[in-house]
Design an enzyme around this catalytic site. Structure first.
Site, mmCIF file in Angstrom:
data_model
loop_
_atom_site.group_PDB
_atom_site.id
_atom_site.type_symbol
_atom_site.label_atom_id
_atom_site.label_comp_id
_atom_site.label_asym_id
_atom_site.label_seq_id
_atom_site.Cartn_x
_atom_site.Cartn_y
_atom_site.Cartn_z
ATOM 1 N N GLU A 79 0.811 -1.220 0.000
ATOM 2 C CA GLU A 79 0.000 0.000 0.000
ATOM 3 C C GLU A 79 0.842 1.267 0.000
ATOM 4 O O GLU A 79 0.477 2.268 -0.627
ATOM 5 C CB GLU A 79 -0.952 0.015 1.197
ATOM 6 C CG GLU A 79 -2.121 -0.962 1.073
ATOM 7 C CD GLU A 79 -1.751 -2.410 1.373
ATOM 8 O OE1 GLU A 79 -0.635 -2.641 1.883
ATOM 9 O OE2 GLU A 79 -2.567 -3.299 1.100
ATOM 10 N N HIS A 139 -12.394 -5.679 7.512
ATOM 11 C CA HIS A 139 -13.045 -5.291 6.261
ATOM 12 C C HIS A 139 -14.267 -4.437 6.566
ATOM 13 O O HIS A 139 -15.237 -4.448 5.835
ATOM 14 C CB HIS A 139 -13.471 -6.520 5.442
ATOM 15 C CG HIS A 139 -12.337 -7.398 5.019
ATOM 16 N ND1 HIS A 139 -11.743 -8.302 5.856
ATOM 17 C CD2 HIS A 139 -11.678 -7.495 3.836
ATOM 18 C CE1 HIS A 139 -10.775 -8.943 5.220
ATOM 19 N NE2 HIS A 139 -10.707 -8.467 3.988
#
Lengths: 327, 345
Positions: free
Chosen positions: A60, A129
């Site tokens: 990321e 999530h």
């Protein structure tokens, strides 16, 4: 006008902006052939090729850092972080770098980029999530923070974000992707970054929300309407810059305000809105500002009952509306 | 050494720069850049002791590596994502002593940041020197992104980034090199390995003698050079630039250098480096080494050297004088440039 889903709005925005401006490119994990885990970039790889729709290594910080570098050298990157829960390794690149490029160079460099990330819970995503991360970034001057709640806004705001001269964090509530349908105007349009919108007019209390919570507030407002509680619902759309005027104008009318957000209660962005209302709208208030938010536990559990216990729901919001209306 | 052997050795040295195609004039330009960097660097420590510069951080001992690498680049075309010891590198790419001194005094017209950043956080858009933060290794990924954009735009620019060896322990360094390796980008990472990350020695930073050993793991070439040898660094960088420009991928260059000063003005390296080590290190002066080379090749007379030293000193004097008298930024300017002042569009 055609009725479409929110994710179609995202996809159309990317497609139109890439067709309009060849400097625009998309990068992230699985955004290429697969079209993204939520299919936000579906079809773009076939249309624009690998160099402009790039599957990156699973890293990321590199996704954001490469976006920053490419912006310094003339491209307009739209980076996708697969889930907002996984954005933390890129925090340094976003906060120390992208947000400060213009400031630290005294305006001689710019960093026009968009970072898209699906956030939010209620989808059985468990701890990693389901998170809401907007408060981290709304705290950072130099970043704009945008959260659409309708297909029309998803498209119009994302197109504005791509054309914005500064870094824009664009958070999309993953539960709204297919749940929320709405008309998307034909042809080219831009929704400006900044102004909030009143989604439902009301006179008794003001309800400020963003993302999925806007819809839950609208449901709650509908359910208490028959009880004589007229709730006004403001969809913030943009957290940074914050549309204080729309909030304060509404509070002046209703004299009661609540903020609804999915993030943990303490230090969430709703706290800032409560502070704005208390600080600048104090003389209009007939009741303390209420916050309906996620509890102060580390994250949202996977178990259904525990997930429901975490999530603000239309029923919980309606209860809070009743309490506020009768304070 | 016999007279014959000495003559042969001299000839061999001459052949080195000739073999690299470097004209005497270019060698003298490089020498001048090193001398100028050293003069500026020394002066900023004086300013620090005088209480005029609250913070300084140095590149003394790194000059040959930086000037040698810069000589292989096209200023204003190829890119540098620098780190805080890259004074000589930036001077060679177009930063002026005045530009730098304006940053030391945090003046309004400091081109790197208008006085916002600490000195040595270089940035000069026209020279393609990108803005950097103090968090190490973040700029490595920016250079990768710059290289990716250059290729996407059909430009033959090469992106260079510099870091110390401590930065190679960071995740961003790994993520950047991996990305560059995947796409075989026109990217060069120059690690200026001076054996210390503030006080932490090389042996506690990595399990290899040279971090160049990691290059194979990224699918790129890795070379270790003597960073005190300007011509060796020039040669390695030139090869890496040609490789990058012709689409043959990135290069990791490790230049072993000496850190003459403490980490910064807030550090005292005598606390953690033994005196004999410091003494031995100071004998590895890259500026003196290149001067000796030029003298032995009969390219630099004592007189020329004296003139260059004097010119550099007066250039620094002038820069300090102008920068010290220059306008500071308005305090109210802190609100500027958070976002674009011309707005969207």
């Amino acid at each position: 006008m055609a009725v479409k889903t929110l994710i179609e709005g995202v996809r159309e925005a990317l497609d139109e902006e890439m067709a309009r401006d060849e400097r625009v490119w998309v990068l992230g994990e699985d955004v290429g052939k697969k079209g993204g885990v939520f299919l936000a970039t579906e079809g773009l790889y076939a249309r624009y090729g690998e160099a402009r729709v790039l599957d990156t290594p699973l890293a990321e910080s590199a996704i954001v850092g490469v976006a920053v570098g490419s912006a310094l050298n003339g491209l307009v990157p739209v980076a996708e972080i697969q889930f907002a829960d996984f954005i933390h390794p890129a925090f340094d690149q976003i906060v120390s770098e992208a947000a400060r490029v213009r400031y630290r160079s005294n305006g001689t460099w710019a960093c026009p980029l968009v970072i898209r990330a699906p956030f939010g819970g209620g989808v059985h995503g468990g701890l990693y999530h389901s998170q809401s991360v907007e408060a981290f970034y709304a705290h950072v001057p130099g970043l704009k923070v945008v959260i659409p709640s309708t297909p029309e806004d998803a498209k119009g705001l994302l197109k504005s974000a791509v054309r914005d001269p500064d870094p824009v964090m664009f958070f999309e509530h993953k539960k709204t992707y297919r749940l929320i349908k709405g008309e998307i105007p034909e042809g080219e349009y831009l929704t400006p970054i900044g102004p909030a919108v009143v989604r439902r007019e009301g006179s008794k209390l003001t309800c400020v929300a963003w993302g999925l919570m806007t819809h839950y507030c609208l449901e709650a407002a509908e359910s208490v309407a028959g009880e004589g509680i007229s709730a006004e619902v403001i969809d913030l759309r943009t957290l940074q810059p914050l549309d204080r005027e729309t909030i304060l104008r509404s509070v002046e009318k209703t004299a009661r305000a609540m903020v609804v957000y999915e993030d943990n209660l303490t230090g969430g962005f709703g706290a800032e809105i409560a502070a704005v209302i208390a600080g600048e709208g104090f003389e209009h208030l007939d009741a303390p500002v209420t916050r309906v938010a996620g509890p102060d536990v580390p994250a949202m559990p996977f178990n259904r009952a525990q997930e429901e216990a975490f999530m603000p729901s239309p029923a919980k919001i309606a209860d809070a509306m009743r309490k506020l209306a009768t304070y | 050494m016999s007279e014959d052997a000495s003559a042969r050795a001299t000839r061999a040295r001459e052949l080195r720069h000739e073999a690299l195609g470097l004209e005497p004039e270019r060698l003298l330009t490089m020498y001048r850049q090193m001398v100028l960097a050293r003069a500026i660097d020394r002066r900023m420590w004086v300013l620090n002791r005088q209480g005029k510069a609250p913070f300084v951080i140095s590149g003394q001992g790194h000059e040959a590596a930086q000037v040698g690498a810069a000589a292989a680049l096209r200023p204003g075309v190829d890119w540098l994502c620098p780190y805080y010891r890259d004074l000589a590198f930036c001077l060679a790419l177009g930063l002026t002593p005045l530009d730098f001194m304006l940053s030391v005094f945090a003046r309004r017209d400091d081109p790197s940041s208008g006085g916002r950043q600490m000195p040595s956080h270089f940035s000069l858009p026209k020279a393609h020197i990108a803005t950097t933060s103090s968090t190490v290794a973040t700029q490595v990924i920016h250079a990768v992104g710059i290289a990716y954009a250059a290729r996407a735009r059909g430009l033959d620019e090469v992106a260079v980034t510099c870091v110390g060896e401590g930065s190679t322990s960071k995740g961003d360094w790994h993520e950047g090199l991996n990305f560059a390796g995947v796409h075989r980008l026109p990217f060069i990472c120059i690690v200026q390995d001076n054996d210390y990350a503030i006080s932490v020695p090389h042996r506690l930073q990595m399990g290899v003698d040279s971090v160049a050993a990691r290059a194979a793991g990224y699918g790129m070439a890795g070379v270790t050079v003597d960073g005190g040898d300007l011509l060796a660094v020039y040669e390695a960088t030139r090869e890496a630039v040609e490789k990058g420009r012709s689409g043959r991928g990135p290069t990791l260059i490790v230049a072993k250098v000496a850190r003459f000063t403490s980490h910064s003005s807030d550090d005292d390296q005598r606390r953690y480096r033994p005196p004999e080590e410091l003494e031995a290190m100071l004998r590895r002066d890259p500026v003196e080494r290149f001067r000796t080379y030029l003298q032995q090749a009969s390219l630099l007379s004592d007189q020329d050297d004296e003139r260059i030293q004097q010119e550099c000193t007066s250039e620094v004097d002038r820069a300090v004088q102008i920068a010290e008298a220059a306008e500071p930024p308005d305090a109210s300017d802190i609100y500027r440039h958070v976002f674009s002042e011309s707005g969207p569009g």
